[in-house]
Scaffold this active site. Structure first.
Site, PDB file in Angstrom:
ATOM      1  N   ARG A 134     -20.401  36.123 -15.524  1.00  0.00           N
ATOM      2  CA  ARG A 134     -19.033  36.592 -16.132  1.00  0.00           C
ATOM      3  C   ARG A 134     -18.054  35.953 -15.496  1.00  0.00           C
ATOM      4  O   ARG A 134     -16.823  35.367 -16.129  1.00  0.00           O
ATOM      5  CB  ARG A 134     -18.814  38.270 -16.234  1.00  0.00           C
ATOM      6  CG  ARG A 134     -17.593  38.535 -16.794  1.00  0.00           C
ATOM      7  CD  ARG A 134     -17.229  39.987 -17.270  1.00  0.00           C
ATOM      8  NE  ARG A 134     -18.105  41.095 -16.600  1.00  0.00           N
ATOM      9  CZ  ARG A 134     -17.937  41.361 -15.310  1.00  0.00           C
ATOM     10  NH1 ARG A 134     -16.663  40.733 -14.360  1.00  0.00           N
ATOM     11  NH2 ARG A 134     -18.551  42.270 -14.673  1.00  0.00           N
ATOM     12  N   TYR A 173      -2.815  31.301 -38.863  1.00  0.00           N
ATOM     13  CA  TYR A 173      -4.013  31.509 -39.101  1.00  0.00           C
ATOM     14  C   TYR A 173      -4.363  33.168 -39.430  1.00  0.00           C
ATOM     15  O   TYR A 173      -3.619  33.889 -38.289  1.00  0.00           O
ATOM     16  CB  TYR A 173      -4.969  31.156 -38.160  1.00  0.00           C
ATOM     17  CG  TYR A 173      -6.336  31.790 -38.344  1.00  0.00           C
ATOM     18  CD1 TYR A 173      -7.183  31.379 -39.189  1.00  0.00           C
ATOM     19  CD2 TYR A 173      -6.943  32.433 -37.087  1.00  0.00           C
ATOM     20  CE1 TYR A 173      -8.513  31.735 -39.469  1.00  0.00           C
ATOM     21  CE2 TYR A 173      -8.095  33.037 -37.419  1.00  0.00           C
ATOM     22  CZ  TYR A 173      -8.994  32.651 -38.365  1.00  0.00           C
ATOM     23  OH  TYR A 173     -10.291  33.296 -38.451  1.00  0.00           O
ATOM     24  N   ASP A 222      -1.225  26.764 -30.763  1.00  0.00           N
ATOM     25  CA  ASP A 222      -2.761  26.863 -31.242  1.00  0.00           C
ATOM     26  C   ASP A 222      -3.084  25.471 -31.732  1.00  0.00           C
ATOM     27  O   ASP A 222      -2.366  24.848 -32.665  1.00  0.00           O
ATOM     28  CB  ASP A 222      -3.011  27.838 -32.517  1.00  0.00           C
ATOM     29  CG  ASP A 222      -4.342  28.027 -32.735  1.00  0.00           C
ATOM     30  OD1 ASP A 222      -5.013  26.852 -32.556  1.00  0.00           O
ATOM     31  OD2 ASP A 222      -4.782  28.694 -33.347  1.00  0.00           O
ATOM     32  N   LYS A 238     -14.142  24.496 -33.784  1.00  0.00           N
ATOM     33  CA  LYS A 238     -13.768  23.650 -34.800  1.00  0.00           C
ATOM     34  C   LYS A 238     -13.924  22.210 -34.392  1.00  0.00           C
ATOM     35  O   LYS A 238     -15.199  21.738 -34.007  1.00  0.00           O
ATOM     36  CB  LYS A 238     -12.229  23.900 -35.069  1.00  0.00           C
ATOM     37  CG  LYS A 238     -12.238  25.370 -35.407  1.00  0.00           C
ATOM     38  CD  LYS A 238     -13.105  25.703 -36.799  1.00  0.00           C
ATOM     39  CE  LYS A 238     -13.087  27.453 -36.937  1.00  0.00           C
ATOM     40  NZ  LYS A 238     -12.310  28.248 -36.335  1.00  0.00           N
TER      41      LYS A 238
HETATM   42  N1  PLP Z   1      -6.865  29.549 -34.591  1.00  0.00           N
HETATM   43  C1  PLP Z   1      -7.332  28.664 -35.879  1.00  0.00           C
HETATM   44  C2  PLP Z   1      -6.086  27.591 -36.333  1.00  0.00           C
HETATM   45  C3  PLP Z   1      -8.394  28.863 -36.447  1.00  0.00           C
HETATM   46  O1  PLP Z   1      -8.595  28.147 -37.679  1.00  0.00           O
HETATM   47  C4  PLP Z   1      -9.417  29.773 -36.104  1.00  0.00           C
HETATM   48  C5  PLP Z   1     -10.642  30.251 -36.878  1.00  0.00           C
HETATM   49  O2  PLP Z   1     -10.764  29.785 -38.042  1.00  0.00           O
HETATM   50  C6  PLP Z   1      -9.110  30.569 -34.937  1.00  0.00           C
HETATM   51  C7  PLP Z   1      -7.653  30.401 -34.258  1.00  0.00           C
HETATM   52  C8  PLP Z   1      -9.905  31.598 -34.373  1.00  0.00           C
HETATM   53  O3  PLP Z   1     -11.181  31.092 -33.818  1.00  0.00           O
HETATM   54  P1  PLP Z   1     -12.447  31.635 -33.896  1.00  0.00           P
HETATM   55  O4  PLP Z   1     -13.056  31.856 -35.282  1.00  0.00           O
HETATM   56  O5  PLP Z   1     -13.418  30.761 -33.233  1.00  0.00           O
HETATM   57  O6  PLP Z   1     -12.439  33.049 -33.285  1.00  0.00           O
END
Ligand code: PLP
Length: 380
Positions: free
Chosen positions: A50, A103, A175, A200
């Site tokens: 961890r 998001y 982000d 992604k």
């Molecule tokens: N940020 C963006 C722009 C996203 O598109 C997503 C998920 O679709 C996330 C954060 C969250 O990531 P995760 O689905 O890996 O938890």
């Protein structure tokens, strides 16, 4: 020899050949614990997975190198990274500025989980820097930026927002999931923290869920690492390895994602069934100039609305076949989805609700003629 080129770093940073065997890929250290040479006698600092695991360390070093940071931290998902960051840097009663089209999962985390813990928030259209400045309060601790946004492809000026955040004594988080570090480098533009859903483009093959935080400041890095270990939402070794493998081809994949997306945009903008195409590469996109300044390319994500409304949007999603109907994005295969009913259903009824005639494409790296042909028959 110095390694500075992006593609070189993607393949080598944190990924030296294994000193024992010479293996050129990082081994998957499927271990929870490590033999100690006497009590407290740790080999290379590893005591429990961890806290640290060598496969995860390799990924964390690669992430830091690609974003131009000094420290990368890998998590079990993008949302785990977001939660860890917000709890590490904010206290109950602190205030966060969120993108007006964040998001949906980020908005849900803040509005329905962290708000119960006492976090205050204001959604603001980040394209309007004066509105962002006006939303700052004495207790604002974080300015949360997403650019391009999911799913409306909004663009925010990272350097301008860094100025607003720092004048307010707040941190700017970006982000960078939609752009990836190949297309956009937020730390170099003044951001304090970058967050990724490595699920992604970084992973790139739709075979893993993961997240990351990357910072330049050593003290902030320590604070986040402490919370990563204390909260425990770490990436496992196999997941870390999958993301690392994806990262090695990030540059070539992103070039193809961008080229295919541009062709898809050209096709959609002239199609009679399409009302509006949302893509920062279009000269009439309100964030086009900023995107052209701060991004190397405009990315592989394209959204569009349909003249026929929601029913037509749902039909197009169902009729496509090379574009697979599914959530997520950033993998080699093209995906199509209806954000209102799928990825962004959780923001229905909130200020972040998305249009019901919106379709989102994650343009993959298949042959472009097959992608255009598929859209042509789905839109016919
Ligand atoms: N940020 C963006 C722009 C996203 O598109 C997503 C998920 O679709 C996330 C954060 C969250 O990531 P995760 O689905 O890996 O938890």
């Amino acid at each position: 020899m110095d390694m500075t080129g992006f593609e070189t770093l993607a393949i080598h940073a944190g990924q030296e050949p294994d000193p024992r065997t010479g293996a050129v890929t990082v081994p998957i250290y499927a271990t929870s614990t490590y033999k100690q040479d006497g009590v407290g006698g740790l080999r290379e600092g590893y005591e429990y997975s961890r806290s640290a695991n060598p496969t995860r360390t390799a990924l964390e070093q690669a992430l830091a190198a690609l974003e131009g940071g000094t420290r990368g931290l890998a998590f079990a998902s993008g949302l785990a990274a977001e939660d860890t960051f917000l709890r590490a840097t904010c206290r109950p009663g602190d205030h966060v500025i969120l993108p007006g089209d964040a998001y949906g999962g980020t908005f849900r985390l803040v509005a329905r989980v962290l708000a119960n813990w006492g976090l205050e928030y204001t959604p603001v259209p980040l394209g309007d820097v004066d509105a962002v400045r006006a939303a700052v309060r004495p207790n604002t601790r974080v300015l949360w930026c997403e650019t391009p946004t999911n799913p409306l492809l909004g663009i925010a000026d990272i350097a301008a927002l860094a100025g607003v955040a720092h004048d307010a004594g707040a941190l700017l988080l970006v982000d960078n999931t939609f752009a990836s570090p190949y297309l956009q480098q937020p730390l170099a533009l003044g951001a304090d923290v970058v967050v990724h859903s490595t699920t992604k483009y970084l992973g790139g093959h739709s075979d893993v869920v993961g997240g990351a935080l990357i910072v330049q400041d050593g003290e902030l890095g320590e604070q986040l690492a402490f919370h990563q270990n204390s909260m425990g939402a770490v990436a496992g070794p196999f997941d870390a390895w999958l993301v690392l493998r994806g990262i090695r081809t990030l540059g070539v994949r992103m070039d193809r994602h961008c080229a295919n997306a541009e062709r898809v945009v050209d096709y959609l903008t002239t199609h009679p069934a399409v009302e509006r195409v949302l893509y920062p590469g279009l000269p009439d996109h309100p964030g086009h100039e900023v995107a052209a300044r701060q991004m190397r390319g405009f990315g592989g994500m394209v959204s569009f609305t349909l003249r026929g409304g929601e029913q037509t949007a749902l039909k197009v999603c169902e009729l496509a076949s090379v574009f697979t109907l599914g959530e997520s994005l950033g993998g080699v295969e093209s995906l199509i989805e209806h954000p209102g009913r799928m990825t962004h259903a959780s923001v229905a009824g909130s200020p972040l609700q998305v249009p019901d005639d919106l379709v989102r494409l994650s343009v993959g790296i298949e042959s472009i003629d097959d992608l255009i042909g598929d859209l042509a028959s789905a839109l016919a």
